[in-house]
Design an enzyme around this catalytic site. Sequence first.
Site, PDB file in Angstrom:
ATOM      1  N   HIS A  22       0.730  -1.191   0.042  1.00  0.00           N
ATOM      2  CA  HIS A  22       0.247   0.093  -0.021  1.00  0.00           C
ATOM      3  C   HIS A  22       0.811   1.395  -0.008  1.00  0.00           C
ATOM      4  O   HIS A  22       0.169   2.299   0.059  1.00  0.00           O
ATOM      5  CB  HIS A  22      -1.137   0.155   1.085  1.00  0.00           C
ATOM      6  CG  HIS A  22      -2.149  -0.856   0.967  1.00  0.00           C
ATOM      7  ND1 HIS A  22      -2.061  -2.295   1.003  1.00  0.00           N
ATOM      8  CD2 HIS A  22      -3.571  -0.637   0.234  1.00  0.00           C
ATOM      9  CE1 HIS A  22      -3.170  -2.954   0.710  1.00  0.00           C
ATOM     10  NE2 HIS A  22      -4.174  -1.753   0.185  1.00  0.00           N
ATOM     11  N   TYR A  41     -10.634   8.096   0.633  1.00  0.00           N
ATOM     12  CA  TYR A  41     -10.410   6.479   1.161  1.00  0.00           C
ATOM     13  C   TYR A  41      -9.292   6.460   2.000  1.00  0.00           C
ATOM     14  O   TYR A  41      -8.163   6.645   1.546  1.00  0.00           O
ATOM     15  CB  TYR A  41     -10.352   5.746  -0.084  1.00  0.00           C
ATOM     16  CG  TYR A  41     -10.484   4.386   0.158  1.00  0.00           C
ATOM     17  CD1 TYR A  41     -10.819   3.521   0.949  1.00  0.00           C
ATOM     18  CD2 TYR A  41      -9.749   3.547  -1.191  1.00  0.00           C
ATOM     19  CE1 TYR A  41     -10.834   2.287   1.197  1.00  0.00           C
ATOM     20  CE2 TYR A  41      -9.861   2.110  -0.820  1.00  0.00           C
ATOM     21  CZ  TYR A  41     -10.254   1.383   0.192  1.00  0.00           C
ATOM     22  OH  TYR A  41     -10.333   0.177   0.134  1.00  0.00           O
TER      23      TYR A  41
END
Length: 106
Positions: A22, A41
């Site tokens: 990520h 998000y």
Amino acid sequence: MQRVCFLLRVRPERLIEYRARHTAVWPEMLAALTASGWHNYSLFLREDGLLVGYLETPDFDAARAAMAATDVNARWQAEMADFFEDLDGRGPDEEMRPLTEVFHLA
């Protein structure tokens, strides 16, 4: 705007790699999320593997459907599926069940 929060569980032995993945999310995945209506998000990961996701979108069902229709999402979900516990053959995106909001300070 709908505020959506969901929980998943990352396998403890995969936490380091999950975090690393990520830090370098594919640019085409980021573009697809934005184009599909995913805003603000965020993912939060606890040391025991509890993953809390939060996003804002005009329509969560439509945003999920738009992502499901993209090739990049299918590739990302296939690569990420082994990171999670208790998916029972489903993809992580299919296990995103929104929590019920009980309070919001505007």
